[in-house]
Write a protein that holds these residues in place. Structure first.
Motif, PDB file in Angstrom:
ATOM      1  N   THR A 243       0.880  -1.106  -0.057  1.00  7.61           N
ATOM      2  CA  THR A 243      -0.244   0.292  -0.550  1.00  7.61           C
ATOM      3  C   THR A 243       1.157   1.475  -0.412  1.00  7.61           C
ATOM      4  O   THR A 243       1.961   0.842   0.317  1.00  7.61           O
ATOM      5  CB  THR A 243      -0.716  -0.137   0.995  1.00  7.61           C
ATOM      6  N   PRO A 244       0.245   2.376   0.032  1.00  8.02           N
ATOM      7  CA  PRO A 244       1.125   3.747  -0.008  1.00  8.02           C
ATOM      8  C   PRO A 244       0.318   4.088   1.153  1.00  8.02           C
ATOM      9  O   PRO A 244       0.129   3.434   2.145  1.00  8.02           O
ATOM     10  CB  PRO A 244       0.215   4.298  -1.175  1.00  8.02           C
ATOM     11  N   LYS A 245       1.366   4.680   1.711  1.00 10.32           N
ATOM     12  CA  LYS A 245       1.003   5.662   3.396  1.00 10.32           C
ATOM     13  C   LYS A 245      -0.491   5.766   3.722  1.00 10.32           C
ATOM     14  O   LYS A 245      -0.943   6.346   2.776  1.00 10.32           O
ATOM     15  CB  LYS A 245       1.632   6.832   3.084  1.00 10.32           C
ATOM     16  N   THR A 246      -0.708   5.354   5.106  1.00 12.26           N
ATOM     17  CA  THR A 246      -1.923   4.635   5.311  1.00 12.26           C
ATOM     18  C   THR A 246      -2.012   5.771   6.189  1.00 12.26           C
ATOM     19  O   THR A 246      -0.745   6.785   6.753  1.00 12.26           O
ATOM     20  CB  THR A 246      -1.916   3.297   5.872  1.00 12.26           C
ATOM     21  N   ASP A 247      -3.577   6.165   6.511  1.00 12.87           N
ATOM     22  CA  ASP A 247      -3.494   7.604   7.240  1.00 12.87           C
ATOM     23  C   ASP A 247      -3.967   6.088   8.687  1.00 12.87           C
ATOM     24  O   ASP A 247      -4.452   5.758   9.310  1.00 12.87           O
ATOM     25  CB  ASP A 247      -5.266   7.560   6.928  1.00 12.87           C
ATOM     26  N   GLY A 248      -2.187   6.799   9.844  1.00 13.85           N
ATOM     27  CA  GLY A 248      -1.931   6.357  10.572  1.00 13.85           C
ATOM     28  C   GLY A 248      -1.109   5.173  10.194  1.00 13.85           C
ATOM     29  O   GLY A 248      -1.521   4.504   9.866  1.00 13.85           O
ATOM     30  N   ALA A 249      -0.846   4.534  12.197  1.00 13.60           N
ATOM     31  CA  ALA A 249       0.050   3.288  11.748  1.00 13.60           C
ATOM     32  C   ALA A 249      -1.244   2.192  12.348  1.00 13.60           C
ATOM     33  O   ALA A 249      -0.568   1.141  11.785  1.00 13.60           O
ATOM     34  CB  ALA A 249       0.959   3.306  12.587  1.00 13.60           C
ATOM     35  N   ASN A 250      -1.798   2.089  12.545  1.00 12.63           N
ATOM     36  CA  ASN A 250      -2.810   1.242  13.273  1.00 12.63           C
ATOM     37  C   ASN A 250      -3.747   0.485  11.968  1.00 12.63           C
ATOM     38  O   ASN A 250      -4.128   1.259  10.575  1.00 12.63           O
ATOM     39  CB  ASN A 250      -3.979   1.600  13.604  1.00 12.63           C
ATOM     40  N   PHE A 251      -4.133  -0.819  11.273  1.00 11.03           N
ATOM     41  CA  PHE A 251      -4.921  -1.653   9.748  1.00 11.03           C
ATOM     42  C   PHE A 251      -5.454  -2.902  10.432  1.00 11.03           C
ATOM     43  O   PHE A 251      -5.154  -3.221  11.906  1.00 11.03           O
ATOM     44  CB  PHE A 251      -4.390  -1.418   8.605  1.00 11.03           C
ATOM     45  N   LYS A 252      -5.933  -3.425   9.710  1.00  8.76           N
ATOM     46  CA  LYS A 252      -6.654  -4.099   9.812  1.00  8.76           C
ATOM     47  C   LYS A 252      -6.336  -5.792   9.530  1.00  8.76           C
ATOM     48  O   LYS A 252      -6.632  -5.955   8.632  1.00  8.76           O
ATOM     49  CB  LYS A 252      -8.344  -4.715  10.223  1.00  8.76           C
ATOM     50  N   ILE A 253      -6.390  -6.600   9.959  1.00  6.05           N
ATOM     51  CA  ILE A 253      -6.321  -8.066   9.686  1.00  6.05           C
ATOM     52  C   ILE A 253      -7.259  -9.012  10.116  1.00  6.05           C
ATOM     53  O   ILE A 253      -7.350  -9.665  10.260  1.00  6.05           O
ATOM     54  CB  ILE A 253      -4.467  -8.720  10.134  1.00  6.05           C
ATOM     55  N   SER A 254      -7.309 -10.269   8.577  1.00  5.20           N
ATOM     56  CA  SER A 254      -8.393 -11.416   8.800  1.00  5.20           C
ATOM     57  C   SER A 254      -8.505 -11.875   9.518  1.00  5.20           C
ATOM     58  O   SER A 254      -6.864 -12.405  10.236  1.00  5.20           O
ATOM     59  CB  SER A 254      -8.870 -11.480   7.793  1.00  5.20           C
ATOM     60  N   ASN A 255      -8.680 -13.451   9.863  1.00  2.00           N
ATOM     61  CA  ASN A 255      -8.619 -13.922  10.837  1.00  2.00           C
ATOM     62  C   ASN A 255      -7.305 -15.094   9.989  1.00  2.00           C
ATOM     63  O   ASN A 255      -6.973 -15.742  10.624  1.00  2.00           O
ATOM     64  CB  ASN A 255      -9.753 -15.123  10.903  1.00  2.00           C
ATOM     65  N   ALA A 256      -7.767 -15.186   8.964  1.00  3.74           N
ATOM     66  CA  ALA A 256      -6.842 -16.069   8.296  1.00  3.74           C
ATOM     67  C   ALA A 256      -5.202 -15.574   7.728  1.00  3.74           C
ATOM     68  O   ALA A 256      -5.216 -16.447   7.432  1.00  3.74           O
ATOM     69  CB  ALA A 256      -7.292 -16.750   7.433  1.00  3.74           C
ATOM     70  N   GLY A 257      -5.346 -14.398   8.202  1.00  2.00           N
ATOM     71  CA  GLY A 257      -4.480 -13.653   7.393  1.00  2.00           C
ATOM     72  C   GLY A 257      -4.713 -13.185   5.773  1.00  2.00           C
ATOM     73  O   GLY A 257      -3.126 -11.820   6.250  1.00  2.00           O
ATOM     74  N   CYS A 258      -4.954 -12.859   5.683  1.00  2.82           N
ATOM     75  CA  CYS A 258      -4.760 -13.052   4.243  1.00  2.82           C
ATOM     76  C   CYS A 258      -5.529 -11.399   3.208  1.00  2.82           C
ATOM     77  O   CYS A 258      -5.059 -11.655   2.347  1.00  2.82           O
ATOM     78  CB  CYS A 258      -5.350 -14.496   3.105  1.00  2.82           C
ATOM     79  N   THR A 259      -6.121 -11.090   5.035  1.00  2.72           N
ATOM     80  CA  THR A 259      -7.139  -9.887   4.066  1.00  2.72           C
ATOM     81  C   THR A 259      -6.526  -8.723   5.455  1.00  2.72           C
ATOM     82  O   THR A 259      -6.872  -9.321   6.495  1.00  2.72           O
ATOM     83  CB  THR A 259      -8.368 -10.292   4.092  1.00  2.72           C
ATOM     84  N   ILE A 260      -6.443  -7.745   4.620  1.00  2.04           N
ATOM     85  CA  ILE A 260      -6.348  -6.629   5.453  1.00  2.04           C
ATOM     86  C   ILE A 260      -7.055  -5.643   4.967  1.00  2.04           C
ATOM     87  O   ILE A 260      -7.551  -5.411   4.240  1.00  2.04           O
ATOM     88  CB  ILE A 260      -4.332  -5.311   5.025  1.00  2.04           C
ATOM     89  N   SER A 261      -7.315  -4.365   5.993  1.00  3.03           N
ATOM     90  CA  SER A 261      -7.584  -3.096   6.212  1.00  3.03           C
ATOM     91  C   SER A 261      -6.995  -1.713   6.122  1.00  3.03           C
ATOM     92  O   SER A 261      -6.243  -2.295   7.241  1.00  3.03           O
ATOM     93  CB  SER A 261      -9.500  -3.556   6.101  1.00  3.03           C
ATOM     94  N   TYR A 262      -7.524  -1.069   5.908  1.00  4.17           N
ATOM     95  CA  TYR A 262      -6.452   0.464   6.032  1.00  4.17           C
ATOM     96  C   TYR A 262      -7.327   1.651   5.748  1.00  4.17           C
ATOM     97  O   TYR A 262      -8.340   1.472   4.411  1.00  4.17           O
ATOM     98  CB  TYR A 262      -5.268   0.083   5.183  1.00  4.17           C
ATOM     99  N   LYS A 263      -7.053   2.194   5.637  1.00  2.00           N
ATOM    100  CA  LYS A 263      -7.259   3.693   4.943  1.00  2.00           C
ATOM    101  C   LYS A 263      -6.585   4.173   3.891  1.00  2.00           C
ATOM    102  O   LYS A 263      -5.185   4.955   5.280  1.00  2.00           O
ATOM    103  CB  LYS A 263      -8.304   4.363   6.226  1.00  2.00           C
ATOM    104  N   VAL A 264      -6.323   5.590   3.022  1.00  2.00           N
ATOM    105  CA  VAL A 264      -5.793   6.557   2.295  1.00  2.00           C
ATOM    106  C   VAL A 264      -6.589   7.600   2.378  1.00  2.00           C
ATOM    107  O   VAL A 264      -7.921   7.038   1.494  1.00  2.00           O
ATOM    108  CB  VAL A 264      -5.191   6.030   1.262  1.00  2.00           C
ATOM    109  N   ASN A 265      -6.001   8.862   2.670  1.00  2.00           N
ATOM    110  CA  ASN A 265      -6.474  10.039   2.107  1.00  2.00           C
ATOM    111  C   ASN A 265      -8.380  10.035   3.163  1.00  2.00           C
ATOM    112  O   ASN A 265      -9.917  10.060   2.130  1.00  2.00           O
ATOM    113  CB  ASN A 265      -6.804  10.309   1.327  1.00  2.00           C
TER     114      ASN A 265
END
Length: 273
Positions: A243-265
């Motif tokens: 990813t590019p730079k995200t909004d803050g350092a925190n992000f989320k990962i799915s239980n399986a570890g194969c999907t991430i969620s994050y924010k940009v702008n």
């Protein structure tokens, strides 16, 4: 004599053209499309990942239960609160888990670490100077030296994680992760007050044995093109920037570890890795 007058005029025209070009470039970066900016700043590889990500609403992002959590410093005898309870039944269970983990760390010390040929002789894992990354799906704690990432950056050593089963049985094992040179600070004298580590961080999170690092901070401490979420490709033993730079350092990962969620702008995204 006429030629002498024309030369300054040509220079003036060149300066005007240069100023117009700079102004247009500044306007482009302020109003240009996000995909164009990502392509220019981060390259086509990160852009391809960005295009593959799905937009999600803020409500959907907030409703995602983050399956991992960084416990910023293992509690010592004062039982500092962790960001969340492992046993969600009551706070008393949290204190019990904290106490048991501290006892386990103190008891096992660095049992077996010499079998791994650790490159640095300075590794000390104690309740007072370490923090824990929790991999709930895999039922493991990963103990990381406090400021271990910065030590590794400075000395070229890999990150060494002490792997502890959540039931606190048996001896620990160890996991070694290489350090990506892209994580190095680019700040120089701009970080004079307390060092660049005050102004950016590498946030390590783990889910189901999948390792992610989000590099995030002030642009004067580390250039924006070096920031973003990295995924550890265990087959290649290297980090892949997602990813590019995200909004803050925190992000989320799915239980399986194969999907991430994050924010940009301020826009939330979900990406299958």
């Amino acid at each position: 004599m006429q030629l002498e007058k024309e030369i300054p005029q040509s220079r003036k025209r060149a300066y005007i053209v240069l100023l117009i070009a700079i102004a247009l470039l500044a306007l482009f970066f302020s109003r240009g499309s996000i995909t164009t900016k990502i392509s220019l700043l981060y390259g086509e590889h990160v852009l391809a990942h960005f295009k593959a990500a799905q937009k999600i609403t803020d409500t959907e992002f907030d409703d995602i239960n983050s399956e991992t959590a960084v416990m910023s410093q293992v509690v010592d005898d004062s039982y500092r609160d962790w960001p969340r309870t492992l046993n969600k039944s009551d706070a008393g269970s949290q204190v019990m888990v904290n106490s048991e983990l501290v006892d386990y760390i103190n008891t096992t010390k660095n049992s077996g670490i010499n079998d791994y040929n650790v490159p640095s002789q300075d590794l000390v894992f104690t309740p007072d100077d370490s923090h824990v990354v929790v991999d709930d799906p895999a039922k493991k704690f990963y103990l990381l030296q406090y400021e271990g990432m910065y030590s590794a950056l400075n000395f070229g050593d890999p990150l060494v994680l002490k792997v502890i089963p959540q039931d606190l049985t048996g001896n620990p094992t160890y996991k070694f992760l290489p350090v990506d040179k892209e994580w190095e600070s680019t700040g120089g004298l701009s970080c004079f007050s307390c060092g660049c580590s005050c102004y950016y961080e590498e946030n390590l999170e783990i889910a189901n044995g999948h390792f992610y690092v989000n590099v995030n901070g002030k642009d004067f401490a580390i250039r924006p093109e070096r920031q973003g979420i990295y995924y550890f490709d265990q087959n290649k033993n290297s980090w892949d920037k997602l990813t590019p730079k995200t909004d803050g350092a925190n992000f989320k990962i799915s239980n399986a570890g194969c999907t991430i969620s994050y924010k940009v702008n301020s826009q939330a995204f979900s990406l299958d890795v």
